[in-house]
Design a protein around this motif. Structure first.
Motif, short mmCIF file in Angstrom:
data_model
loop_
_atom_site.label_atom_id
_atom_site.label_comp_id
_atom_site.label_asym_id
_atom_site.label_seq_id
_atom_site.Cartn_x
_atom_site.Cartn_y
_atom_site.Cartn_z
N TYR A 48 25.52 -13.90 21.48
CA TYR A 48 24.09 -14.12 21.18
C TYR A 48 24.22 -15.77 21.65
CZ TYR A 48 21.66 -10.28 19.02
OH TYR A 48 21.11 -9.17 18.90
N ASP A 49 23.29 -16.17 22.49
CA ASP A 49 22.99 -17.65 22.56
C ASP A 49 22.12 -18.26 21.65
OD1 ASP A 49 20.28 -17.18 23.47
OD2 ASP A 49 20.96 -17.15 25.58
N GLN A 76 18.95 -19.18 21.44
CA GLN A 76 17.67 -18.60 21.27
C GLN A 76 17.64 -17.35 20.71
OE1 GLN A 76 18.88 -20.34 24.31
NE2 GLN A 76 17.77 -22.38 23.49
N GLN A 77 18.67 -16.45 21.42
CA GLN A 77 18.75 -15.03 20.79
C GLN A 77 19.19 -15.20 19.41
OE1 GLN A 77 21.84 -14.09 23.68
NE2 GLN A 77 20.47 -12.60 24.63
N LYS A 78 20.06 -15.83 18.98
CA LYS A 78 20.58 -15.78 17.59
C LYS A 78 19.33 -16.28 16.57
CE LYS A 78 23.17 -19.46 16.50
NZ LYS A 78 24.39 -20.16 16.24
N HIS A 79 18.37 -17.16 16.88
CA HIS A 79 17.41 -17.72 15.96
C HIS A 79 16.31 -16.58 15.99
CE1 HIS A 79 15.11 -20.37 13.55
NE2 HIS A 79 13.94 -20.26 14.44
N LYS A 80 16.06 -15.71 17.30
CA LYS A 80 15.25 -14.78 17.10
C LYS A 80 15.64 -13.67 16.35
CE LYS A 80 12.79 -11.77 20.26
NZ LYS A 80 12.81 -11.29 21.88
N PHE A 81 16.84 -13.49 16.34
CA PHE A 81 17.68 -12.41 15.51
C PHE A 81 17.27 -12.74 14.00
CE2 PHE A 81 21.50 -11.30 13.06
CZ PHE A 81 21.05 -9.94 12.85
N LYS A 96 13.64 -12.36 12.94
CA LYS A 96 13.21 -10.87 12.68
C LYS A 96 13.78 -10.18 11.64
CE LYS A 96 12.65 -6.73 15.42
NZ LYS A 96 12.84 -6.05 16.63
N SER A 116 19.91 -22.46 11.70
CA SER A 116 19.08 -21.60 12.21
C SER A 116 18.46 -20.69 11.06
CB SER A 116 19.67 -20.51 13.42
OG SER A 116 18.77 -19.49 13.43
#
Length: 265
Positions: free
Chosen positions: A72-73, A75-80, A83, A109
């Motif tokens: 996970y980069d 942005q992906q980490k924060h989106k995860f 959620k 995050s």
């Protein structure tokens, strides 16, 4: 335990005060009925598995934890994080609380995600590890702390539970501070199997005693080897655990059964 779940929920293991679900928590958290959980403890992936090395037991070891900790980069980490925290909020009672542990690699995050999803942070607990592994690179200070954020829903009339009297009593009659000191997880707590980020029992004992009552329902969406569940059983709480790895849930079952045998004797 089925009363806390929507119909047709499949359990990996279930008894009168324990339910374990196997799979992605982003899918399985939706199986829990809204507003039913008293307390959540979460130790989400730190996404640190980058083929580096660390030290464990005096030996060099890989930092790779598993596929669930890779790829996970930012942005992906924060989106995860947003959620799963959003889904936990739905499951949590209005007067319930959530605890989330992490290092500098993920906790900032998590803190932002909590506020974005409508939580108010109650405390920022610093867990100081008395026996941290050494820093091999010798280019920075030894990493010896983790942060545990304690939060509640940001509602106007929201009175969360805190056992102030007991925490003061456990601290020798003085108000307990937000710095908790103690060793890493001892070998005896890993006798039924190992998990790379297993938390020590004393840490979860303090968390559950501070924020729950007997028979409350506790949830761990990243159950791992089940330390939250072991302490829930020991302290007469109910427990729901979710993990993507069956092997770790099998360790949880072994530890829970061992704890039950200890209680009987």
């Amino acid at each position: 335990m089925k009363c806390y779940f929507k119909k047709n929920t499949e359990f990996y293991y279930e008894d009168r005060d324990l339910a374990l679900l196997n799979g992605d928590c982003l899918k399985l958290l939706s199986k829990i009925k809204e507003g039913t959980i008293d307390c959540i403890f979460a130790d989400p992936p730190y996404f640190l598995s980058n083929n580096g090395i660390s030290v464990s037991g005096g030996k060099q070891v890989s930092v790779n934890k598993g596929h669930w900790d890779m790829g996970y980069d930012l942005q992906q980490k924060h989106k995860f994080n947003r959620k799963w925290i959003r889904m936990c909020k739905k499951a949590l009672k209005d007067d319930g609380t959530i605890w989330i542990s992490g290092t500098m690699h993920n906790i900032y995050s998590v803190g932002m995600a909590l506020e974005q999803e409508g939580f108010k942070i109650i405390n920022n607990i610093t867990w100081e590890k008395l026996n941290p592994p050494p820093n091999l690179a010798c280019r920075c200070f030894t990493h010896s702390t983790e942060t545990i954020l304690w939060a509640k829903k940001d509602l106007k009339k929201n009175h969360h539970y805190y056992n102030y009297k007991l925490m003061k009593e456990l601290n020798g009659g003085k108000q307990m501070k937000d710095v908790w000191r103690g060793p890493l997880t001892p070998k005896k707590e890993k006798s039924e199997g190992r998990h790379p980020t297993q938390k020590p029992e004393y840490l979860l004992e303090k968390i559950l005693l501070a924020s729950t009552n007997e028979r409350d329902i506790c949830l761990d969406p990243f159950c791992g080897s089940g330390t939250t569940g072991v302490l829930a059983r020991r302290l007469n709480r109910q427990f729901i655990g979710i993990d993507i790895e069956k092997d770790y849930l099998d360790i949880t079952i072994k530890r829970m059964n061992k704890e039950q045998m200890t209680l009987w004797h």
